[in-house]
Design an enzyme around this catalytic site. Sequence first.
Site, mmCIF file in Angstrom:
data_model
loop_
_atom_site.group_PDB
_atom_site.id
_atom_site.type_symbol
_atom_site.label_atom_id
_atom_site.label_comp_id
_atom_site.label_asym_id
_atom_site.label_seq_id
_atom_site.Cartn_x
_atom_site.Cartn_y
_atom_site.Cartn_z
ATOM 1 N N SER A 10 4.624 3.406 12.280
ATOM 2 C CA SER A 10 4.982 2.094 12.810
ATOM 3 C C SER A 10 6.479 1.899 12.640
ATOM 4 C CB SER A 10 4.222 1.001 12.052
ATOM 5 O OG SER A 10 4.743 -0.289 12.332
ATOM 6 N N TYR A 18 2.385 -3.924 3.866
ATOM 7 C CA TYR A 18 2.164 -3.195 5.120
ATOM 8 C C TYR A 18 3.335 -2.253 5.381
ATOM 9 C CZ TYR A 18 1.651 -2.043 10.022
ATOM 10 O OH TYR A 18 1.540 -1.343 11.206
#
Length: 257
Positions: free
Chosen positions: A146, A159
Site C-alpha cells: 500500500s 495500519y
Amino acid sequence: MSKNVTSKNRLTALITGATSGIGRATAHEFAKHGINLVLCGRRQERLDSVQNALSREVDVHTLNFDVRDKDATFKAIESMPEAFKNIDILINNAGNAHGLDPIETGSTDDWDAMMDINVKGLLYVSKAIIPNMTERKSGQIINIGSSAGKEVYPKGNVYCASKHAVLAITEGMRIDLNPYGIKVCAINPGLVETEFSQVRFKGGKAADNVYKGYKALQPEDVAEVIYFAVSRPAHVNIADVLMFCTAQASSTIVKKD
C-alpha cells in the site's frame, strides 16, 4: 499466453483474498491470459462464484480458509490436488484496515486483526508455498502492499506499520530467494475503490464518502499492473511499484471536484 497452450503447460497462480476487490480482479485478468488459478478466501460462496465465472477459461481450484489461522493455512495448501501443487505465481493479496483512530484510543482488537492478516497471514501463506519454489528454483511472489507502506499519515499508525512490514518482508524475501532465481515484487496502490473502506470505517456515511468527488483506482487497474509484472521476460523483475489515481498526490492529498 497463447490460446492453444495446453492446461498442463499453463502457469498456476495462487491468490489470497480472491473473493473481492484486487484479488478477484487479478483472478479475472490472469484467466484472460490462460493462467490456472488457486483462489483462496474466507467466503466459500464467493469463491464458488468466481470459480464458476472463470472455469470455462482455465482450471480453477478453491481453498476456503482464513490466513490468520496458521494451522488452517498450512492444512488448506497441503490439501491441493497434485495438478495445482506447483505454484508458479503467489499473489499475497489478503489484507485489511480496521478503524481509523489515533494511537491513544485505538482498539487492540483492530491492531490484532491488521497485524494478523497483513503481516502474519502473508508470512504463513508464503511459508507454505516457498519450499516448492526453492526446490524447483523458479517462481514469482507478488505482495500487495500500500502507499501506507511508503509514508505514515495521521491516524494510520498500526495500519501503516503493517504495510511498512510488508515492504520490509518483500525486500527480505528478494534477498533470501535470489539464489533460487525467484522473483519478488511489491505492488503498492493508493486509493482503490473496493470494500476496503467499509471495513476500515466500519460502514456508515464515512465509508460511502471515501470515493466521492474523484475517480479512484479500480481493482482492474491494479490487476493489469500485477499481470504486467508477471508477464515480463525471465531476466526482468519489477521489484516495487507505487501507483495512485491521478487525483491522488499522497496519502493525505486528493484533488476532489
